[in-house]
Write an enzyme that holds these catalytic residues in place. Structure first.
Site, PDB file in Angstrom:
ATOM      1  NE  ARG A 190       9.475   0.156   8.184  1.00  0.00           N
ATOM      2  CZ  ARG A 190      10.158   1.232   7.801  1.00  0.00           C
ATOM      3  NH1 ARG A 190      11.475   1.294   8.019  1.00  0.00           N
ATOM      4  NH2 ARG A 190       9.557   2.236   7.209  1.00  0.00           N
ATOM      5  NE  ARG A 230     -10.273  -2.458   8.220  1.00  0.00           N
ATOM      6  CZ  ARG A 230      -9.585  -2.342   7.090  1.00  0.00           C
ATOM      7  NH1 ARG A 230      -8.256  -2.398   7.101  1.00  0.00           N
ATOM      8  NH2 ARG A 230     -10.206  -2.179   5.939  1.00  0.00           N
ATOM      9  CE  LYS A 251      -3.659  -2.529   2.386  1.00  0.00           C
ATOM     10  NZ  LYS A 251      -4.574  -2.615   3.548  1.00  0.00           N
ATOM     11  CG  ASN A 261     -11.788  -5.924   5.661  1.00  0.00           C
ATOM     12  OD1 ASN A 261     -11.443  -7.002   6.107  1.00  0.00           O
ATOM     13  ND2 ASN A 261     -12.764  -5.207   6.187  1.00  0.00           N
TER      14      ASN A 261
END
Length: 312
Positions: free
Chosen positions: A164, A301, A52, A205
């Site tokens: 990471r 979530r 992202k 999600n």
């Protein structure tokens, strides 16, 4: 929050509009003023995306690192308007083409970007040609609003961000074995692991819920209880689904035999767009078995699944 396919699409769209061109770089809001001043007048040399995270390269000056977070948007404009606006550059989360207001009252297209509206953290704009009698060229701009992160990084700092993150299904060099090494020894649910960006980068999600449904996997099953073959099938499906998301600029996860046309059912009506099996379909009947789709909160979530189809 935009999922990985949106970020990779933004990287592609930025490259198509801005790569190799002198750019006017500004920060109308002021929060990226120092970085914008350093980059103003420079050339975009490349773009990259990992999960992202979006990266815009400016050669030796470094990389603009952008994370949209929950509320960020990156919207495009063009003047004169691109032929077939909305076709060549589909609209979707994070990107949008110019609007009719980008033309002057007499019908002649504007030759400069319109004034920024709202809290624009970063504006990129191509510069018009210097030859007065040259035919009109398309000028592009893009406005970034509301990101979680917008910062200028060096090459080593960019690499540190990527280190990471887990493997990204949209990056050809990603190694799914790196994710499997963590999943296969974890007691955490596979649903939570798929959302952990240190395990798999770019899955959000929607893709989490849908890929688990497509493979009949109970979202609460522990990662270490997955078989290697199940993980390989999940990864291959994520690669295919997310590449399709980049192409179409939306998420569609239903197989051909389960489309509205094939099943004789109404199409999905949802702001998120796309045909899905379970995402945001809580208390509605499952397209395959008719059982009620369930929802619950998991790690902050909303999780969606079919208790009948996802028992393994």
């Amino acid at each position: 929050m935009p999922e990985g396919h949106t970020i990779h699409r933004l990287a592609r769209d930025c490259a198509e509009r801005f790569a190799g061109r002198d750019l006017a770089v500004s920060s109308p809001q002021g929060k990226f003023a120092d970085g914008a001043a350093l980059l103003d007048g420079s050339v975009l040399t490349g773009t990259d995306a990992h999960g992202k995270h979006l990266f815009l390269g400016f050669g030796p000056l470094g990389w603009v690192h952008i994370h949209l977070g929950l509320y960020g948007t990156f919207r495009f404009g063009a003047s004169p308007r691109e032929a077939g606006t909305g076709a060549g550059h589909p609209r979707g989360a994070g990107s949008q083409d110019a609007s009719p207001e980008d033309a002057l009252p007499d019908g002649e297209p504007a030759r400069v970007p319109p004034p920024p509206v709202g809290q624009v953290r970063l504006r990129l704009a191509t510069r018009p040609g210097k030859t007065p009698d040259a035919p009109p060229e398309t000028l592009y701009w893009a406005d970034l609003r509301g990101p979680t992160r917008c910062e200028l990084l060096t090459e080593p700092e960019k690499e540190a961000v990527s280190e990471r993150l887990g493997p990204d299904p949209l990056r050809a060099a990603s190694d799914p074995d790196a994710a499997w090494a963590r999943i296969s020894r974890s007691r955490t649910s596979v649903a939570a692991l798929l959302m952990d960006q240190k395990v798999v980068a770019g899955v959000g999600n929607v893709y989490r819920a849908e890929v688990l449904f497509r493979h009949g996997i109970d979202p609460y099953r522990a990662g270490r209880d997955l078989d290697r073959s199940e993980w390989e099938a999940l990864w291959a499906d994520l690669v295919a689904l997310m590449h399709e998301g980049v192409r179409n600029n939306r998420i569609d996860t239903v197989r051909d035999e389960h489309t509205p046309e094939a099943m004789g059912r109404p199409p999905r009506v949802d702001d998120h767009g796309g045909e899905v099996y379970v995402y945001r379909r809580a208390q509605q009947p499952c397209h395959l078995c008719g059982s009620e789709v369930r929802t619950a909160e998991l790690a902050g979530r909303n999780l969606f699944w079919c208790p009948s189809c996802q028992q393994s």
